[in-house]
Design a protein around this motif. Structure first.
Motif, PDB file in Angstrom:
ATOM      1  N   GLY A  44      25.101  89.336  48.351  1.00  0.00           N
ATOM      2  CA  GLY A  44      25.827  88.128  48.041  1.00  0.00           C
ATOM      3  C   GLY A  44      26.679  87.645  49.193  1.00  0.00           C
ATOM      4  O   GLY A  44      26.902  88.377  50.165  1.00  0.00           O
ATOM      5  N   ARG A  45      27.129  86.418  49.038  1.00  0.00           N
ATOM      6  CA  ARG A  45      28.029  85.805  50.003  1.00  0.00           C
ATOM      7  C   ARG A  45      29.092  85.047  49.227  1.00  0.00           C
ATOM      8  O   ARG A  45      28.798  84.434  48.204  1.00  0.00           O
ATOM      9  CB  ARG A  45      27.274  84.863  50.917  1.00  0.00           C
ATOM     10  CG  ARG A  45      26.281  85.616  51.789  1.00  0.00           C
ATOM     11  CD  ARG A  45      25.830  84.804  52.972  1.00  0.00           C
ATOM     12  NE  ARG A  45      24.965  85.622  53.802  1.00  0.00           N
ATOM     13  CZ  ARG A  45      23.652  85.601  53.740  1.00  0.00           C
ATOM     14  NH1 ARG A  45      23.046  84.803  52.903  1.00  0.00           N
ATOM     15  NH2 ARG A  45      22.935  86.382  54.523  1.00  0.00           N
ATOM     16  N   ALA A  46      30.305  85.111  49.739  1.00  0.00           N
ATOM     17  CA  ALA A  46      31.415  84.398  49.103  1.00  0.00           C
ATOM     18  C   ALA A  46      32.286  83.792  50.185  1.00  0.00           C
ATOM     19  O   ALA A  46      32.432  84.357  51.272  1.00  0.00           O
ATOM     20  CB  ALA A  46      32.235  85.349  48.231  1.00  0.00           C
ATOM     21  N   VAL A  47      32.866  82.667  49.859  1.00  0.00           N
ATOM     22  CA  VAL A  47      33.815  82.024  50.743  1.00  0.00           C
ATOM     23  C   VAL A  47      35.010  81.620  49.899  1.00  0.00           C
ATOM     24  O   VAL A  47      34.859  81.260  48.729  1.00  0.00           O
ATOM     25  CB  VAL A  47      33.181  80.807  51.479  1.00  0.00           C
ATOM     26  CG1 VAL A  47      32.760  79.733  50.497  1.00  0.00           C
ATOM     27  CG2 VAL A  47      34.114  80.255  52.528  1.00  0.00           C
ATOM     28  N   GLY A  48      36.184  81.754  50.470  1.00  0.00           N
ATOM     29  CA  GLY A  48      37.401  81.372  49.769  1.00  0.00           C
ATOM     30  C   GLY A  48      38.494  81.023  50.753  1.00  0.00           C
ATOM     31  O   GLY A  48      38.369  81.282  51.954  1.00  0.00           O
ATOM     32  N   VAL A  49      39.574  80.452  50.232  1.00  0.00           N
ATOM     33  CA  VAL A  49      40.710  80.103  51.093  1.00  0.00           C
ATOM     34  C   VAL A  49      42.000  80.764  50.640  1.00  0.00           C
ATOM     35  O   VAL A  49      43.036  80.617  51.294  1.00  0.00           O
ATOM     36  CB  VAL A  49      40.899  78.562  51.203  1.00  0.00           C
ATOM     37  CG1 VAL A  49      39.694  77.938  51.898  1.00  0.00           C
ATOM     38  CG2 VAL A  49      41.136  77.928  49.849  1.00  0.00           C
TER      39      VAL A  49
ATOM     40  N   ALA B 231      33.805  91.252  55.964  1.00  0.00           N
ATOM     41  CA  ALA B 231      34.756  90.169  55.697  1.00  0.00           C
ATOM     42  C   ALA B 231      35.185  89.558  57.028  1.00  0.00           C
ATOM     43  O   ALA B 231      35.591  90.279  57.944  1.00  0.00           O
ATOM     44  CB  ALA B 231      35.980  90.694  54.957  1.00  0.00           C
ATOM     45  N   GLU B 232      35.088  88.248  57.107  1.00  0.00           N
ATOM     46  CA  GLU B 232      35.529  87.536  58.299  1.00  0.00           C
ATOM     47  C   GLU B 232      36.708  86.642  57.925  1.00  0.00           C
ATOM     48  O   GLU B 232      36.646  85.907  56.946  1.00  0.00           O
ATOM     49  CB  GLU B 232      34.395  86.683  58.856  1.00  0.00           C
ATOM     50  CG  GLU B 232      33.208  87.515  59.322  1.00  0.00           C
ATOM     51  CD  GLU B 232      32.063  86.661  59.814  1.00  0.00           C
ATOM     52  OE1 GLU B 232      32.301  85.801  60.692  1.00  0.00           O
ATOM     53  OE2 GLU B 232      30.948  86.854  59.314  1.00  0.00           O
ATOM     54  N   THR B 233      37.777  86.759  58.702  1.00  0.00           N
ATOM     55  CA  THR B 233      38.964  85.926  58.511  1.00  0.00           C
ATOM     56  C   THR B 233      39.399  85.387  59.868  1.00  0.00           C
ATOM     57  O   THR B 233      38.780  85.714  60.894  1.00  0.00           O
ATOM     58  CB  THR B 233      40.132  86.730  57.906  1.00  0.00           C
ATOM     59  OG1 THR B 233      40.553  87.722  58.857  1.00  0.00           O
ATOM     60  CG2 THR B 233      39.743  87.383  56.584  1.00  0.00           C
ATOM     61  N   GLY B 234      40.458  84.615  59.880  1.00  0.00           N
ATOM     62  CA  GLY B 234      40.987  84.089  61.132  1.00  0.00           C
ATOM     63  C   GLY B 234      41.480  85.163  62.073  1.00  0.00           C
ATOM     64  O   GLY B 234      41.610  84.929  63.280  1.00  0.00           O
ATOM     65  N   THR B 235      41.750  86.359  61.540  1.00  0.00           N
ATOM     66  CA  THR B 235      42.250  87.447  62.397  1.00  0.00           C
ATOM     67  C   THR B 235      41.158  88.415  62.831  1.00  0.00           C
ATOM     68  O   THR B 235      41.445  89.380  63.530  1.00  0.00           O
ATOM     69  CB  THR B 235      43.365  88.233  61.676  1.00  0.00           C
ATOM     70  OG1 THR B 235      42.833  88.760  60.453  1.00  0.00           O
ATOM     71  CG2 THR B 235      44.561  87.351  61.382  1.00  0.00           C
ATOM     72  N   GLY B 236      39.926  88.181  62.411  1.00  0.00           N
ATOM     73  CA  GLY B 236      38.841  89.049  62.861  1.00  0.00           C
ATOM     74  C   GLY B 236      37.876  89.424  61.748  1.00  0.00           C
ATOM     75  O   GLY B 236      37.912  88.865  60.649  1.00  0.00           O
ATOM     76  N   THR B 237      37.057  90.404  62.065  1.00  0.00           N
ATOM     77  CA  THR B 237      36.018  90.866  61.145  1.00  0.00           C
ATOM     78  C   THR B 237      36.294  92.307  60.738  1.00  0.00           C
ATOM     79  O   THR B 237      36.627  93.141  61.575  1.00  0.00           O
ATOM     80  CB  THR B 237      34.629  90.780  61.811  1.00  0.00           C
ATOM     81  OG1 THR B 237      34.391  89.422  62.175  1.00  0.00           O
ATOM     82  CG2 THR B 237      33.529  91.250  60.891  1.00  0.00           C
TER      83      THR B 237
ATOM     84  N   TYR C 214      38.425  83.033  54.189  1.00  0.00           N
ATOM     85  CA  TYR C 214      37.568  84.192  54.458  1.00  0.00           C
ATOM     86  C   TYR C 214      36.123  83.899  54.106  1.00  0.00           C
ATOM     87  O   TYR C 214      35.813  82.977  53.349  1.00  0.00           O
ATOM     88  CB  TYR C 214      38.047  85.429  53.687  1.00  0.00           C
ATOM     89  CG  TYR C 214      37.880  85.330  52.192  1.00  0.00           C
ATOM     90  CD1 TYR C 214      36.673  85.673  51.578  1.00  0.00           C
ATOM     91  CD2 TYR C 214      38.926  84.900  51.379  1.00  0.00           C
ATOM     92  CE1 TYR C 214      36.521  85.574  50.203  1.00  0.00           C
ATOM     93  CE2 TYR C 214      38.774  84.806  50.006  1.00  0.00           C
ATOM     94  CZ  TYR C 214      37.567  85.142  49.424  1.00  0.00           C
ATOM     95  OH  TYR C 214      37.411  85.042  48.072  1.00  0.00           O
ATOM     96  N   TRP C 215      35.265  84.729  54.659  1.00  0.00           N
ATOM     97  CA  TRP C 215      33.838  84.717  54.375  1.00  0.00           C
ATOM     98  C   TRP C 215      33.449  86.167  54.126  1.00  0.00           C
ATOM     99  O   TRP C 215      33.775  87.038  54.922  1.00  0.00           O
ATOM    100  CB  TRP C 215      33.081  84.153  55.574  1.00  0.00           C
ATOM    101  CG  TRP C 215      31.600  84.099  55.371  1.00  0.00           C
ATOM    102  CD1 TRP C 215      30.686  85.031  55.761  1.00  0.00           C
ATOM    103  CD2 TRP C 215      30.857  83.065  54.740  1.00  0.00           C
ATOM    104  NE1 TRP C 215      29.431  84.649  55.413  1.00  0.00           N
ATOM    105  CE2 TRP C 215      29.494  83.439  54.769  1.00  0.00           C
ATOM    106  CE3 TRP C 215      31.207  81.870  54.132  1.00  0.00           C
ATOM    107  CZ2 TRP C 215      28.494  82.648  54.230  1.00  0.00           C
ATOM    108  CZ3 TRP C 215      30.191  81.086  53.606  1.00  0.00           C
ATOM    109  CH2 TRP C 215      28.864  81.474  53.660  1.00  0.00           C
ATOM    110  N   ILE C 216      32.786  86.435  53.008  1.00  0.00           N
ATOM    111  CA  ILE C 216      32.369  87.788  52.647  1.00  0.00           C
ATOM    112  C   ILE C 216      30.851  87.832  52.538  1.00  0.00           C
ATOM    113  O   ILE C 216      30.244  86.926  51.961  1.00  0.00           O
ATOM    114  CB  ILE C 216      32.947  88.199  51.260  1.00  0.00           C
ATOM    115  CG1 ILE C 216      34.460  88.250  51.283  1.00  0.00           C
ATOM    116  CG2 ILE C 216      32.341  89.496  50.749  1.00  0.00           C
ATOM    117  CD1 ILE C 216      35.042  89.487  51.864  1.00  0.00           C
ATOM    118  N   SER C 217      30.255  88.881  53.063  1.00  0.00           N
ATOM    119  CA  SER C 217      28.840  89.192  52.830  1.00  0.00           C
ATOM    120  C   SER C 217      28.802  90.610  52.283  1.00  0.00           C
ATOM    121  O   SER C 217      29.521  91.488  52.783  1.00  0.00           O
ATOM    122  CB  SER C 217      28.034  89.136  54.125  1.00  0.00           C
ATOM    123  OG  SER C 217      28.045  87.839  54.662  1.00  0.00           O
TER     124      SER C 217
END
Length: 187
Positions: A33-38, A64-70, A43-46
């Motif tokens: 799955g993939r998810a995106v949220g604010v 998980a990818e966020t503005g501070t990294g993966t 963030y972006w989750i796979s």
């Protein structure tokens, strides 16, 4: 007989969405799955989930990818009640059979299917390996699922953990239709 589904939920709590590609077969579940949220931050989750015999989690792999990294997480269950995260023992969740990926309605499926709570009356208590999103920290979580009865579209099952309680609606295959305040399946 295998059941393959592609399911998308609007995830209210994160102000995002999730899509899961899931396959149920002979007491097992495989999904990606993939998810995106604010919320709590963009963030972006796979993820990839493998639940083996009797829907017991074997592995959850998450990025998980966020503005501070993966960040990445490789959570594994040995089939005997012991867990590791990224190869290191995780004794705080020993005895748990399931993972619960935060903000992810798909991971409510395994305990409901294992005990048929989407079809028959009953109440079950579980220890879960709960994974918070987006930081991917793993901690124990005591949860209770209680069959409440049929609805027009499926079955209502009460989920509770600590002081939190919500009446989830599941379809006939055991997938979440509606998780009030968390997620609603798109039509």
């Amino acid at each position: 007989m295998a059941i393959s589904r592609v399911i998308t939920w609007d995830v209210i709590e994160s102000k995002g969405y999730e899509t899961a590609w899931a396959e149920l077969s002979d007491g097992s579940l495989r999904a990606r799955g993939r998810a995106v949220g604010v919320v709590p931050e963009p963030y972006w989750i796979s993820y990839e989930l493998q639940a083996g015999e009797d829907f017991v989690t074997r592995r959850l792999s998450v990025t998980a990818e966020t503005g501070t990294g993966t960040r990445t997480l490789d959570l594994r269950h040995d089939g005997h009640g012991r867990w590791t995260t990224d190869g290191e023992p995780l004794p705080g969740v020993d005895g748990a059979l399931d993972c619960d990926l935060g903000l992810c309605p798909l991971t409510n499926t395994m305990p409901v299917l294992r005990h048929g709570l989407h079809q028959t009356p009953g109440e079950r208590e579980f220890l879960m390996a709960w994974v918070s999103v987006p930081d991917l920290a793993v901690q124990p979580s005591q949860q209770t699922y209680t069959h409440l009865g049929p609805t027009e579209r499926g079955t209502r099952v009460r989920y509770s953990s600590g002081t939190f309680r919500s009446d989830l609606e599941f379809d006939g295959d055991g997938f979440v239709l509606d998780y009030p305040s968390l997620a609603t399946r798109r039509r």
